[in-house]
Design a protein around this motif. Structure first.
Motif, PDB file in Angstrom:
ATOM      1  N   LYS A 342     -28.399 -16.240   0.362  1.00 20.90           N
ATOM      2  CA  LYS A 342     -27.291 -16.841   1.130  1.00 20.90           C
ATOM      3  C   LYS A 342     -26.001 -16.076   0.856  1.00 20.90           C
ATOM      4  O   LYS A 342     -25.218 -15.808   1.757  1.00 20.90           O
ATOM      5  N   ALA A 343     -25.775 -15.747  -0.422  1.00 22.24           N
ATOM      6  CA  ALA A 343     -24.537 -15.036  -0.787  1.00 22.24           C
ATOM      7  C   ALA A 343     -24.480 -13.679  -0.086  1.00 22.24           C
ATOM      8  O   ALA A 343     -23.446 -13.300   0.472  1.00 22.24           O
ATOM      9  N   ALA A 344     -25.603 -12.954  -0.100  1.00 22.17           N
ATOM     10  CA  ALA A 344     -25.619 -11.623   0.541  1.00 22.17           C
ATOM     11  C   ALA A 344     -25.404 -11.761   2.045  1.00 22.17           C
ATOM     12  O   ALA A 344     -24.690 -10.950   2.656  1.00 22.17           O
ATOM     13  N   ALA A 345     -25.994 -12.806   2.647  1.00 22.99           N
ATOM     14  CA  ALA A 345     -25.822 -13.023   4.093  1.00 22.99           C
ATOM     15  C   ALA A 345     -24.356 -13.315   4.388  1.00 22.99           C
ATOM     16  O   ALA A 345     -23.779 -12.817   5.372  1.00 22.99           O
ATOM     17  N   MET A 346     -23.721 -14.091   3.513  1.00 20.91           N
ATOM     18  CA  MET A 346     -22.309 -14.437   3.682  1.00 20.91           C
ATOM     19  C   MET A 346     -21.436 -13.169   3.581  1.00 20.91           C
ATOM     20  O   MET A 346     -20.537 -12.950   4.388  1.00 20.91           O
ATOM     21  N   LEU A 347     -21.740 -12.348   2.579  1.00 19.75           N
ATOM     22  CA  LEU A 347     -20.967 -11.104   2.406  1.00 19.75           C
ATOM     23  C   LEU A 347     -21.110 -10.214   3.643  1.00 19.75           C
ATOM     24  O   LEU A 347     -20.134  -9.610   4.096  1.00 19.75           O
ATOM     25  N   LEU A 348     -22.312 -10.169   4.177  1.00 20.33           N
ATOM     26  CA  LEU A 348     -22.546  -9.304   5.339  1.00 20.33           C
ATOM     27  C   LEU A 348     -21.876  -9.883   6.590  1.00 20.33           C
ATOM     28  O   LEU A 348     -21.184  -9.165   7.320  1.00 20.33           O
ATOM     29  N   GLU A 349     -22.051 -11.177   6.804  1.00 23.23           N
ATOM     30  CA  GLU A 349     -21.519 -11.754   8.044  1.00 23.23           C
ATOM     31  C   GLU A 349     -19.999 -11.865   8.027  1.00 23.23           C
ATOM     32  O   GLU A 349     -19.339 -11.546   9.001  1.00 23.23           O
ATOM     33  N   LYS A 350     -19.453 -12.316   6.880  1.00 22.29           N
ATOM     34  CA  LYS A 350     -18.007 -12.579   6.852  1.00 22.29           C
ATOM     35  C   LYS A 350     -17.169 -11.365   6.475  1.00 22.29           C
ATOM     36  O   LYS A 350     -16.024 -11.248   6.914  1.00 22.29           O
ATOM     37  N   ALA A 351     -17.715 -10.494   5.608  1.00 24.39           N
ATOM     38  CA  ALA A 351     -16.892  -9.353   5.173  1.00 24.39           C
ATOM     39  C   ALA A 351     -17.487  -8.019   5.617  1.00 24.39           C
ATOM     40  O   ALA A 351     -16.904  -6.972   5.377  1.00 24.39           O
ATOM     41  N   HIS A 352     -18.651  -8.086   6.280  1.00 26.84           N
ATOM     42  CA  HIS A 352     -19.366  -6.862   6.679  1.00 26.84           C
ATOM     43  C   HIS A 352     -19.621  -5.952   5.484  1.00 26.84           C
ATOM     44  O   HIS A 352     -19.580  -4.730   5.587  1.00 26.84           O
ATOM     45  N   VAL A 353     -19.882  -6.604   4.348  1.00 29.64           N
ATOM     46  CA  VAL A 353     -20.235  -5.871   3.126  1.00 29.64           C
ATOM     47  C   VAL A 353     -21.740  -6.037   2.922  1.00 29.64           C
ATOM     48  O   VAL A 353     -22.230  -7.155   2.756  1.00 29.64           O
ATOM     49  N   ALA A 354     -22.452  -4.910   2.993  1.00 24.95           N
ATOM     50  CA  ALA A 354     -23.919  -4.971   2.885  1.00 24.95           C
ATOM     51  C   ALA A 354     -24.361  -4.740   1.445  1.00 24.95           C
ATOM     52  O   ALA A 354     -24.033  -3.711   0.839  1.00 24.95           O
ATOM     53  N   THR A 355     -25.079  -5.719   0.894  1.00 21.42           N
ATOM     54  CA  THR A 355     -25.603  -5.631  -0.475  1.00 21.42           C
ATOM     55  C   THR A 355     -27.064  -6.080  -0.428  1.00 21.42           C
ATOM     56  O   THR A 355     -27.547  -6.492   0.618  1.00 21.42           O
TER      57      THR A 355
END
Ligand SMILES: Cc1ncc(COP(=O)(O)O)c(C=O)c1O
Length: 391
Positions: A342-355
């Motif tokens: 969920k955290a990685a999805a949030m980073l990708l969707e909200k900050a466009h940071v892919a981890t």
């Protein structure tokens, strides 16, 4: 003839039932989707060096092709490459091997695949420090053996021997030992390597050593476990040109082992790939001729990136230990969610940071995400800026 009594033959071999695909692919696809839609993505999810394959290596490939070094090579590898690796292993890893104890493989992944298949029986247990590089558990399952997870941080805190003892069963055959580690960046100390070696000797276990990041150690030293007394005979060491020379797409690596492991792995190479493309092997000889400055220079560049990312993450509020090796940072993301997916999805969707979500690397990776800092310093700063805006 009646066929109803037996199962249909139109099914995949049972051996593969438990073998999965990594969900890293899902993240890669999502990143491509965002990019195709014209979005900027701060890419920290990869596992590739930030620099290009050095020119001298490329030139050696062209020259070998021009010189028609394009025929079958011995399936275990060309003699000049194995001879050069004998020198490298002695000088840089402290391993005394003969050319017959070196086997050229299709990357480090193939060396590991052959190692697990040479050592594990169906029903064997294989200990592996966790979090671990994702494909390892599936490689172990592919031999119909069972991966048994050794929590690295508990082992380092409470004692490696005690932790290994608790997890060892009569079926245990091997320990997968990766240093520097992907994804955590942990570098085992010499004392820890000695403890694992002692344990393997006492319990008559094999060690499968994964040294893909051997040249990326910032704090401490890289100790090849096969160099420790009595270990060469019970260790299969896996190496790769991928990370040290930015040759991920070339698919070339090597395994080092004594008999009977070497003959077993030679059979596996012979009947799987029948060797690595001949001209690539000549190019790899050239890679080994690069001056030690190559590694020093790259290490300094990675160090700068490591510090920029880790200090930035901590400032923003993502707790992150300074990794001692490899090119990954593994911060806690529990302030976003206890579920790393969920955290990685949030980073990708909200900050466009892919981890990459830590859970992908085993349950011991939960609560974390993996950032690769193998990118430009500017890209790291832009990614941090995007994270700052999110929090
Ligand atoms: C820990 C570890 N081992 C081995 C490899 C194998 O790399 P390759 O198959 O490209 O040589 C990788 C690649 O990411 C890795 O992270």
């Amino acid at each position: 003839m009646a066929t109803s009594a037996r199962e249909s033959a139109l099914r995949v071999a049972k051996r593969l039932d438990e073998v999965g695909f990594s969900d890293i692919v899902v993240i890669r696809n999502k990143v491509m989707e965002l990019r195709a839609a014209g979005q900027t993505v701060h890419a920290f999810h990869g596992g590739e060096p930030f620099f290009e394959t050095p020119d001298a290596i490329k030139q050696a490939l062209y020259a070998a092709t021009e010189e028609n070094k394009t025929r079958y090579a011995p399936s275990s590898g060309i003699a000049p490459l194995r001879a050069a690796l004998v020198d490298k292993l002695r000088e840089r890893n402290g391993i005394e091997a003969t050319a017959d104890e070196v086997l050229i493989t299709v990357g480090g992944a193939h060396a590991l695949y052959c190692a697990f298949h040479a050592v594990l029986d169906p029903g064997s247990d294989c200990l592996l420090f966790s979090p671990y590089w994702t494909p390892i558990a599936d490689m172990i399952r592919g031999t119909e053996a069972r991966p048994v997870y050794v929590p690295t941080s508990t082992a380092r805190r409470s004692g490696i021997t005690t932790t290994l003892e608790q997890l060892t069963t009569p079926e245990t055959r091997a320990i997968y030992y990766n240093t520097p580690q992907n994804p955590s960046g942990v570098v085992f100390t010499r004392a820890e390597a000695e403890e694992v070696a002692q344990f393997a000797k006492q319990h008559d276990l094999m060690v499968i050593a994964d040294e893909a990041y051997e040249d990326l150690v910032y704090d401490g030293e890289h100790v090849s476990i096969a160099s420790l007394p009595g270990m060469a005979e019970r260790t299969i060491s896996a190496y790769t040109f991928s990370k040290s020379y930015a040759m991920t797409g070339w698919r070339i690596g090597y395994a080092v082992a004594q008999e009977p492991w070497m003959t077993a792995m030679r059979k596996l190479v012979l009947y799987s790939t029948n060797g690595v493309p001949t001209m690539l092997q000549w190019a790899a000889v050239e890679a080994l001729r690069l001056s030690p400055d190559h590694h020093q220079k790259r290490l300094a560049e990675y160090r700068e990136r490591r510090e920029a990312l880790v200090e930035g993450l901590n400032t923003i509020g993502f707790d992150c230990e300074m990794p001692a090796g490899a090119f990954y940072a593994f911060p806690s993301v529990t302030r976003l969610s206890n579920d790393s997916r969920k955290a990685a999805a949030m980073l990708l969707e909200k900050a466009h940071v892919a981890t990459i979500p830590g859970a992908v690397f085993g349950s011991q990776g939960e609560g974390h995400v993996r950032f690769s800092y193998s990118t430009t310093v500017a890209a790291i700063q832009q990614g941090l800026e995007a994270l700052r805006r999110l929090t």
